[in-house]
Design an enzyme around this catalytic site. Sequence first.
Site, PDB file in Angstrom:
ATOM      1  N   ARG A 211       0.840  -1.207   0.000  1.00 54.80           N
ATOM      2  CA  ARG A 211       0.000   0.000   0.000  1.00 54.80           C
ATOM      3  C   ARG A 211       0.872   1.253   0.000  1.00 54.80           C
ATOM      4  O   ARG A 211       0.565   2.245  -0.664  1.00 54.80           O
ATOM      5  CB  ARG A 211      -0.922  -0.008   1.227  1.00 54.80           C
ATOM      6  CG  ARG A 211      -2.069  -0.998   1.130  1.00 54.80           C
ATOM      7  CD  ARG A 211      -3.068  -0.809   2.241  1.00 54.80           C
ATOM      8  NE  ARG A 211      -2.698  -1.435   3.480  1.00 54.80           N
ATOM      9  CZ  ARG A 211      -3.130  -2.624   3.907  1.00 54.80           C
ATOM     10  NH1 ARG A 211      -3.962  -3.318   3.136  1.00 54.80           N
ATOM     11  NH2 ARG A 211      -2.768  -3.112   5.057  1.00 54.80           N
ATOM     12  N   SER A 250     -17.821  -6.495  -3.703  1.00 55.82           N
ATOM     13  CA  SER A 250     -19.162  -7.083  -3.807  1.00 55.82           C
ATOM     14  C   SER A 250     -19.915  -7.011  -2.487  1.00 55.82           C
ATOM     15  O   SER A 250     -21.144  -7.142  -2.460  1.00 55.82           O
ATOM     16  CB  SER A 250     -19.068  -8.540  -4.262  1.00 55.82           C
ATOM     17  OG  SER A 250     -18.312  -9.295  -3.330  1.00 55.82           O
ATOM     18  N   ASP A 297      -6.739  -6.963  -6.076  1.00 58.00           N
ATOM     19  CA  ASP A 297      -6.326  -7.718  -4.893  1.00 58.00           C
ATOM     20  C   ASP A 297      -7.464  -8.655  -4.479  1.00 58.00           C
ATOM     21  O   ASP A 297      -8.105  -8.457  -3.442  1.00 58.00           O
ATOM     22  CB  ASP A 297      -5.974  -6.754  -3.760  1.00 58.00           C
ATOM     23  CG  ASP A 297      -5.406  -7.472  -2.542  1.00 58.00           C
ATOM     24  OD1 ASP A 297      -4.912  -8.604  -2.702  1.00 58.00           O
ATOM     25  OD2 ASP A 297      -5.459  -6.895  -1.435  1.00 58.00           O
ATOM     26  N   CYS A 337      -3.214 -14.150  -3.492  1.00 59.35           N
ATOM     27  CA  CYS A 337      -2.910 -14.626  -2.136  1.00 59.35           C
ATOM     28  C   CYS A 337      -3.208 -16.114  -2.016  1.00 59.35           C
ATOM     29  O   CYS A 337      -3.282 -16.651  -0.908  1.00 59.35           O
ATOM     30  CB  CYS A 337      -3.696 -13.836  -1.094  1.00 59.35           C
ATOM     31  SG  CYS A 337      -5.486 -14.014  -1.226  1.00 59.35           S
TER      32      CYS A 337
END
Length: 393
Positions: A211, A250, A297, A337
Amino acid sequence: MIYKRVILKRGKEESVKRFHPWIFSGAIARADKMEEGDLVTVYTHDGALLGNGHFQIGSIAVRLLTFDDTEIDEQFYVKRLTAAYGLRKALGLMRDDNNAFRLVHGEGDFLPGLVIDIYGHTAVMQAHSPGMHFARNIIAQALTELPGDLVHNVYYKSETTLPYKAQLDPQNDYIVGSYDTDVAIENGLKFHVDWLKGQKTGFFVDQRENRRLLEHYAAGRRVLNMFCYTGGFSFYALRGGATLVHSVDSSAKAISLTNANVALNFPDCDRHKAVAEDAFKYLDEMHKGDYDLIVLDPPAFAKHKSALRNALIGYRKLNAKALEKIETGGILFTFSCSQAVNKEQFRLAVFSAAAQTRRKVRILHQLTQPADHPISIYHPEGEYLKGLVLYVE
């Protein structure tokens, strides 16, 4: 203390002698009668002691905590947690402008089956093995004994992380202390952490350094933060000088937390907008050139190797959509990930996506998890976060 005995088949001790902490069920010749979470001592076929660990039913039958006959008691956990604390102290993670970090990263801190994240003075503990579940009260007490008055509260959150077959019925609750505040600080930015109902321990501290890198590139750019969860990349982009930031997830609850986090750091900000929408639908419907910095991500597409093929197809499709739509001169931060997807497979999926769009794409950075998510050199499976920063012409 005498623990129950596990005897390995001939030749199956080689990985243990190389300090790999997992013993698979197929490697066991015979064992005492035991239950989920029992402490066991592992021996070679001819009786040489290999170490002590936790037993569980499943393909990974034993997770070794020691490679000698060290007793697994409260002092053992105090020693291991103090060593984990010392590493984070050396990394400079305990500062006035930063009080959020991972204290224990399973095998990477030689405590397989255990994850602990720190938010202010609250430790959020997750057990991924029955053995760690049964040791939770000892671990919580050990946490309160760490230097620097670090931990006041310990919240146990393992309802979704323990093996289903173990039938342990864990209850998420405070073992020590109680709720005081859900606001933590990362690199000078404040954020709400929903450790009660949120994903994982409530926030993804593994993206902290990534970040900060995005903040470096954000000045003057129009940013899309896809799968934003609670908005981590978004408020770094705003601090970095982005002209607009759109956060998409979402989950309506995640969007609500994103808005709350933006408001914590940038009250009355008119550069930010959050949308609850499916990622693929949003990418389909947006116009080419709407954004010149995009973050992808997503949650893990493959939690098990059986899902690997579909996961790689998903990564290819997702990245192709973003690469097709991003403005010329745009920058794409893209991540996986999924532990079942290695960095070569992920890079190949992104390469295939780039080739599909026929655009000129260059790799600026290859990213991974931060140093408070260490990888034991003896346990390469601990490397799970992969990322690429791409420049797109």
